[in-house]
Enzyme design. Structure first.
Site, PDB file in Angstrom:
ATOM      1  N   HIS A   1      28.697  18.265  30.185  1.00  0.00           N
ATOM      2  CA  HIS A   1      27.675  18.414  29.130  1.00  0.00           C
ATOM      3  C   HIS A   1      28.311  18.468  27.736  1.00  0.00           C
ATOM      4  O   HIS A   1      27.677  18.102  26.744  1.00  0.00           O
ATOM      5  CB  HIS A   1      26.867  19.696  29.338  1.00  0.00           C
ATOM      6  CG  HIS A   1      26.131  19.729  30.652  1.00  0.00           C
ATOM      7  ND1 HIS A   1      25.623  18.599  31.246  1.00  0.00           N
ATOM      8  CD2 HIS A   1      25.832  20.752  31.488  1.00  0.00           C
ATOM      9  CE1 HIS A   1      25.040  18.931  32.387  1.00  0.00           C
ATOM     10  NE2 HIS A   1      25.155  20.223  32.555  1.00  0.00           N
TER      11      HIS A   1
ATOM     12  N   PHE B   1      28.784  22.155  37.964  1.00  0.00           N
ATOM     13  CA  PHE B   1      29.994  22.044  37.124  1.00  0.00           C
ATOM     14  C   PHE B   1      29.717  21.489  35.727  1.00  0.00           C
ATOM     15  O   PHE B   1      30.490  20.663  35.212  1.00  0.00           O
ATOM     16  CB  PHE B   1      31.048  21.160  37.822  1.00  0.00           C
ATOM     17  CG  PHE B   1      31.177  21.438  39.288  1.00  0.00           C
ATOM     18  CD1 PHE B   1      31.742  22.616  39.735  1.00  0.00           C
ATOM     19  CD2 PHE B   1      30.711  20.530  40.213  1.00  0.00           C
ATOM     20  CE1 PHE B   1      31.842  22.885  41.087  1.00  0.00           C
ATOM     21  CE2 PHE B   1      30.798  20.790  41.572  1.00  0.00           C
ATOM     22  CZ  PHE B   1      31.369  21.969  42.007  1.00  0.00           C
ATOM     23  N   CYS B   2      28.625  21.922  35.109  1.00  0.00           N
ATOM     24  CA  CYS B   2      28.297  21.465  33.737  1.00  0.00           C
ATOM     25  C   CYS B   2      28.239  19.950  33.646  1.00  0.00           C
ATOM     26  O   CYS B   2      28.578  19.371  32.603  1.00  0.00           O
ATOM     27  CB  CYS B   2      29.296  22.001  32.717  1.00  0.00           C
ATOM     28  SG  CYS B   2      29.317  23.775  32.598  1.00  0.00           S
ATOM     29  N   ALA B   3      27.833  19.322  34.735  1.00  0.00           N
ATOM     30  CA  ALA B   3      27.633  17.863  34.700  1.00  0.00           C
ATOM     31  C   ALA B   3      26.433  17.577  35.607  1.00  0.00           C
ATOM     32  O   ALA B   3      26.523  16.819  36.573  1.00  0.00           O
ATOM     33  CB  ALA B   3      28.885  17.139  35.174  1.00  0.00           C
TER      34      ALA B   3
END
Ligand SMILES: Cc1ncc(COP(=O)(O)O)c(C=O)c1O
Length: 494
Positions: free
Chosen positions: A142, A387-389
């Site tokens: 992100h 995982f921030c994706a």
């Protein structure tokens, strides 16, 4: 006069014998630390969450300890310590620039907090207008997506087999938007699949289309040699950002390397002390980069620590580190693929063009449960979730738009228990076969149903907790846990 510092200047002058990746293991602070597990015993911690943050290297600690007696505020002090600290801090910038092959005459090295802050700075400083176009990919963290979305129109490049960026689509887009695309922003290595993008090819195509290339090297720089190439090389990387906490120097520094002239133009995005040459009540003259972009008192220790870590990595050599990691990844996949019921995401066969990230799931088991059992019963540190994706993980998992809407609705009503996700084991330069063996042994136990604990899921966080596992943190690190808040947290837990 500025002295000539090489990365090795930041290493202790005696008592250091590191020449291979294997030597690095004994230089890791906290390696083999014993941690409590569910059956009441302690086990040496197996750390497989290096893609999030790596442990520190001992020579980094030694460098900081040796530097601390000389520590002082930099740039405007006149005392000896301030002069020395300024020299060292400025040299740390040079070390980072040299590490990524930046031309020091035309590029600035800017120390910020982390990669996220570096990307935000470029996005803020690029003078983007709402109609401008930035191309990024759907596999980004992100941090390399949202800062661009905030400024202008963003096209997310799709992915093809194994989650690789769709390069044909990229070439089509660059053709279509030639002269209009301002920036291509891509990760050098994915934090999910580990895939390394062909950044120099992408740079060439981007330049032909009149854009600049930003490389998020948060995952690449700890694992591979990064070379920005000469400024006039068509494959030159215009911007590179990295985080020291992923490079064995967890002291709160990130580095952004990019063209001096880019930062010379316009106003800095964050203003205050240090960024100016002269100020009157109605006029401001900005300082030169990097000072112009490092508002406030800088994190001197963080910068020195990063330079020391680079010194260690350079001593071993990034190519040797990459070769070690490729061999270990091959070992890991050979071993883990023998366990039935595991699904892997991204490449698993040829590991040369991927860094040490192993995302997987166990059939029929919640990713958060698997991660909890690994930690609570195996003393193995991994990570689970998206995982921030989020877009990329959901894509790899085949989440449909309807399912996505349902999960989103549930999260908004305080229930994360069904959030899709994976488990991620990730390697550091010091990881070895014993780490993989420990992971494989625990996964086999989980697959065979030999889980000892009774686990309950907290719907609000989605995390699983084992009944009876209430470790006394203050036994391991007494400092903060004696504060009233810490004691309250502790008594609530037990
Ligand atoms: C590929 C990638 N980009 C950016 C980031 C953000 O890094 P930081 O949290 O240090 O800002 C991460 C962190 O995991 C990452 O993996």
């Amino acid at each position: 006069m500025q002295q000539d510092f090489s990365p090795m200047s930041f290493l202790p002058t005696s008592g250091l014998s590191i020449s291979t990746p294997a030597d690095l293991r004994r230089e890791i602070v906290g390696i083999g630390t014993r941690v409590p597990v569910l059956d009441g015993t302690e086990r040496p911690y197996v750390f497989l969450d290096n893609a999030a943050s790596t442990p520190a290297l001992r020579p980094v600690m030694r460098c900081i300890e040796d530097f601390l007696p000389w520590y002082s505020g930099v740039h405007r002090g006149t005392g000896f310590k301030s002069l020395l600290a300024t020299e060292v801090f400025d040299a740390a910038h040079d070390v980072v620039g040299a590490f990524v092959g930046a031309n020091p005459n035309s590029n600035s090295v800017i120390f910020l907090k982390n990669t996220t802050e570096c990307i935000n700075k470029v996005a803020n400083r690029a003078g983007l207008k709402p109609d401008d176009l930035v191309i990024t990919t759907m596999m980004e963290h992100h941090s390399n997506d949202l800062p661009w979305r905030k400024q202008c129109r963003v096209i997310h490049l799709g992915v093809v087999e194994e989650g690789r960026p769709d390069l044909q689509q990229l070439r089509r887009l660059l053709d279509e938007y030639k002269g209009r695309v301002k920036m291509v922003a891509i990760t050098g290595a994915s934090n999910i699949s580990g895939i390394c993008a062909p950044i120099h090819d992408i740079a060439r195509w981007t330049h032909e289309a009149g854009g600049l290339l930003f490389v998020d090297a948060a995952q690449l720089a700890p694992h591979r040699r990064v070379d920005m190439l000469p400024d006039d090389d068509p494959g030159h990387l215009d911007f590179v950002a990295l985080s020291a906490h992923k490079m064995y120097a967890p002291f709160g520094t990130g580095a952004l390397i990019g063209p001096k002239r880019f930062f010379e133009n316009g106003q800095p995005d964050t203003v205050g002390g240090g960024v100016v040459e002269v100020v009157s009540l109605d006029h401001v003259e900005w300082n030169h980069p990097p000072h112009k972009e490092e508002a406030g008192s800088p994190n001197v220790l963080g910068g020195v620590a990063l330079a020391a870590a680079i010194g260690v990595l350079s001593t071993v050599g990034m190519d040797a580190i990459a070769a070690h990691e490729t061999a270990l990844l091959t070992y890991a996949y050979t071993k883990l693929k023998r366990i039935s019921g595991l699904t892997f995401y991204g490449p698993t066969g040829h590991c040369e063009d991927k860094v040490g990230v192993i995302p997987f799931n166990i059939e029929g088991k919640h990713h958060a449960l698997v991660a909890a059992v690994l930690g609570i019963e195996g003393g193995i540190g991994v990570r689970n979730g998206c995982f921030c994706a989020h877009p990329f993980v959901k894509h790899l998992l085949g989440v449909t738009p309807d399912e996505d809407r349902r999960f989103t609705h549930e999260v908004l009503t305080g229930d994360k228990s069904h959030m899709p996700g994976m488990v991620r084991a990730s390697l550091g330069c010091y990881s070895n076969e014993s780490d993989i063996d420990a992971l494989a042994a625990m996964l086999e136990r989980i697959v065979r149903g030999e889980v000892k604990g009774t686990y309950r899921q907290d719907r609000a966080s989605g995390a699983f907790h084992a009944e009876g596992y209430n470790p006394d943190f203050s036994r391991y690190f007494p400092y903060t846990l004696h504060s009233p808040a810490g004691m309250r947290r502790h008594s609530e837990a037990s």
